[in-house]
Design an enzyme around this catalytic site. Structure first.
Site, PDB file in Angstrom:
ATOM      1  N   HIS A 102       0.664  -8.471  10.823  1.00  0.00           N
ATOM      2  CA  HIS A 102       0.979  -9.767  11.426  1.00  0.00           C
ATOM      3  C   HIS A 102       0.423 -10.875  10.548  1.00  0.00           C
ATOM      4  O   HIS A 102      -0.589 -10.681   9.853  1.00  0.00           O
ATOM      5  CB  HIS A 102       0.378  -9.862  12.832  1.00  0.00           C
ATOM      6  N   THR A 127      -7.288   0.106   1.606  1.00  0.00           N
ATOM      7  CA  THR A 127      -6.641  -1.204   1.545  1.00  0.00           C
ATOM      8  C   THR A 127      -5.948  -1.454   0.210  1.00  0.00           C
ATOM      9  O   THR A 127      -5.151  -2.385   0.103  1.00  0.00           O
ATOM     10  CB  THR A 127      -7.666  -2.325   1.777  1.00  0.00           C
ATOM     11  N   LYS A 128      -6.257  -0.627  -0.807  1.00  0.00           N
ATOM     12  CA  LYS A 128      -5.681  -0.794  -2.138  1.00  0.00           C
ATOM     13  C   LYS A 128      -5.236   0.566  -2.674  1.00  0.00           C
ATOM     14  O   LYS A 128      -5.666   1.609  -2.184  1.00  0.00           O
ATOM     15  CB  LYS A 128      -6.701  -1.424  -3.094  1.00  0.00           C
ATOM     16  N   ARG A 167     -15.186   9.363  -7.757  1.00  0.00           N
ATOM     17  CA  ARG A 167     -15.119  10.069  -9.039  1.00  0.00           C
ATOM     18  C   ARG A 167     -13.739  10.691  -9.150  1.00  0.00           C
ATOM     19  O   ARG A 167     -12.928  10.588  -8.229  1.00  0.00           O
ATOM     20  CB  ARG A 167     -16.205  11.135  -9.161  1.00  0.00           C
TER      21      ARG A 167
END
Length: 203
Positions: free
Chosen positions: A113, A163-164, A181
């Site tokens: 949103h 989130t990435k 790692r």
């Protein structure tokens, strides 16, 4: 472009228009039947989950309960396994590769949103596609956010919030999830931390 086309294109859309609410209701019925199916009816369960999802490999197993918005926007590859309480908000496409395993309570959210309250209160929302590569293990209670790409051979540690993008061959953990790692050939001989296999048929 109607609201469904906008939704699948990653554009702002309104979720109650152009038949989207009706599509979600039909999927809720399929999900209800799946989650209420007796656990020993394995052939029925296999058939039902393939009817819910948009595309699957031959071997796919999702432990009930399972929840998703549309189902048809989810594609999984061969040899897919998800443990209890998988939730996928599939207003955007979710594409999952071969040999992928999910621990319990994994949540995949393509939906989002607007940040500004005026924009958010307008009723517009969005879905941004998520992709997960081959040979991936997602730990328990992991959350994967809109737009993320997880590469091949990745392990995501329990409780992580992704989130990435995560590159191939990485072990990634944390909130926000970061690469800890990379997996190496030396990892082949260990089944947990410093514990070595005591059998020979694992390779």
């Amino acid at each position: 472009m109607n609201q469904k086309e906008r939704m699948l294109s990653g554009l702002p859309y309104k979720a109650w228009l152009d038949g989207l609410a009706e599509e979600r209701m039909e999927n809720k019925k399929r999900i209800y039947e799946y989650n209420m199916c007796p656990p020993d009816k394995t052939e029925d369960l296999e058939s039902m989950i393939k009817n819910i999802l948009g595309k699957t490999g031959e071997s796919v197993w999702v432990e009930a309960p399972f929840h998703c918005d549309y189902g048809k926007n989810i594609e999984v590859g061969e040899n897919f396994f998800a443990n209890y309480n998988l939730t996928i908000l599939d207003v955007g496409k979710v594409v999952i590769g071969d040999n992928v395993q999910f621990a319990p309570n994994v949540s995949i959210y393509t939906a989002g949103h607007p940040v500004h309250p005026d924009s958010r209160n307008s009723g517009y929302e969005y879905g941004i596609d998520i992709t997960i590569g081959d040979n991936v293990w997602i730990g328990g209670s992991v959350v994967i956010n809109p737009g993320v790409h997880i590469g091949d051979n990745v392990v995501i540690g329990s409780g992580s919030v992704v989130t990435k993008d995560i590159p191939d061959n990485a072990i990634a953990v944390g909130n926000p999830c970061k690469v800890l790692r990379y997996i190496t050939e030396e990892d082949r001989d260990f089944y947990f931390k410093d514990k070595k296999f005591d059998v020979l048929d694992y390779k």
